[in-house]
Motif scaffolding. Structure first.
Motif, mmCIF file in Angstrom:
data_model
loop_
_atom_site.group_PDB
_atom_site.id
_atom_site.type_symbol
_atom_site.label_atom_id
_atom_site.label_comp_id
_atom_site.label_asym_id
_atom_site.label_seq_id
_atom_site.Cartn_x
_atom_site.Cartn_y
_atom_site.Cartn_z
ATOM 1 N N SER A 7 52.105 18.392 63.468
ATOM 2 C CA SER A 7 51.436 17.198 63.989
ATOM 3 C C SER A 7 52.425 16.046 64.031
ATOM 4 O O SER A 7 53.521 16.130 63.476
ATOM 5 C CB SER A 7 50.237 16.834 63.113
ATOM 6 N N GLY A 9 53.415 14.378 66.977
ATOM 7 C CA GLY A 9 54.049 14.131 68.265
ATOM 8 C C GLY A 9 53.373 13.003 69.013
ATOM 9 O O GLY A 9 52.313 12.514 68.619
ATOM 10 N N GLY A 10 54.011 12.570 70.087
ATOM 11 C CA GLY A 10 53.443 11.505 70.893
ATOM 12 C C GLY A 10 54.444 10.974 71.881
ATOM 13 O O GLY A 10 55.513 11.565 72.095
ATOM 14 N N LEU A 11 54.087 9.850 72.464
ATOM 15 C CA LEU A 11 54.933 9.180 73.448
ATOM 16 C C LEU A 11 55.599 7.979 72.796
ATOM 17 O O LEU A 11 54.930 7.156 72.157
ATOM 18 C CB LEU A 11 54.087 8.730 74.632
ATOM 19 N N VAL A 12 56.913 7.897 72.950
ATOM 20 C CA VAL A 12 57.657 6.797 72.352
ATOM 21 C C VAL A 12 58.773 6.380 73.307
ATOM 22 O O VAL A 12 59.267 7.212 74.090
ATOM 23 C CB VAL A 12 58.226 7.215 70.971
ATOM 24 N N LEU A 18 59.595 8.646 65.427
ATOM 25 C CA LEU A 18 58.386 9.412 65.167
ATOM 26 C C LEU A 18 58.613 10.241 63.909
ATOM 27 O O LEU A 18 59.764 10.601 63.605
ATOM 28 C CB LEU A 18 58.056 10.370 66.315
ATOM 29 N N THR A 91 62.966 14.884 74.382
ATOM 30 C CA THR A 91 61.647 15.262 74.875
ATOM 31 C C THR A 91 61.498 16.785 74.886
ATOM 32 O O THR A 91 62.324 17.496 75.465
ATOM 33 C CB THR A 91 61.425 14.720 76.297
ATOM 34 N N THR A 116 53.899 20.628 68.852
ATOM 35 C CA THR A 116 53.435 19.274 69.087
ATOM 36 C C THR A 116 54.404 18.621 70.069
ATOM 37 O O THR A 116 55.615 18.756 69.938
ATOM 38 C CB THR A 116 53.332 18.480 67.772
ATOM 39 N N VAL A 118 56.551 15.933 71.977
ATOM 40 C CA VAL A 118 57.247 14.657 71.823
ATOM 41 C C VAL A 118 57.796 14.265 73.187
ATOM 42 O O VAL A 118 58.534 15.031 73.810
ATOM 43 C CB VAL A 118 58.399 14.766 70.805
ATOM 44 N N THR A 119 57.419 13.078 73.634
ATOM 45 C CA THR A 119 57.898 12.568 74.914
ATOM 46 C C THR A 119 58.591 11.241 74.676
ATOM 47 O O THR A 119 57.988 10.321 74.118
ATOM 48 C CB THR A 119 56.748 12.382 75.907
#
Length: 122
Positions: A7, A9-12, A18, A91, A116, A118-119
């Protein structure tokens, strides 16, 4: 049942940070090497970082040295990957995996979790 739950991950934006978490269950955590791997679209899965749960020794891919830090909380059976100074080329879908052997090889992993995403935007 063995489970590896990744867990975090996301946009940054580029330059941001992160922290990924990998919660493990169903095996003797202290006896395993836990690793993070990533796979970008159209590319092969590559090893990012691994840590020995028994002695804390860590491996980093050259591309992330100095920017990523792996750590292990054996009381929680959880491994973290702190990612700083993120770049668009980071990414990928990040996966955690566990090995009863040594090293940080894709082929040496016994168990895999779901990834997960990651962008990192430029």
């Amino acid at each position: 049942e063995v489970q590896l739950q990744a867990s975090g991950g996301g946009l940054v934006q580029a330059g941001g940070s992160l922290r990924l978490s990998c919660a493990a269950s169903g095996f003797t955590f202290d006896d395993y090497v836990i690793g993070w791997f990533r796979q970008a679209p159209g590319k092969e899965r590559e090893g990012v970082s691994c840590i020995s749960s028994s002695d804390g020794s860590a491996y980093y891919a050259d591309s992330v040295k100095g920017r990523f830090t792996i750590s292990s909380d054996n009381a929680k059976n959880t491994v973290y990957l702190q990612m700083n100074s993120l770049k668009p080329e980071d990414t990928a879908v990040y996966y955690c995996a566990a090995s009863s052997g040594y090293g940080c090889s894709y082929y040496g992993m016994d168990y895999w979790g779901k990834g997960t995403l990651v962008t990192v935007s430029s």
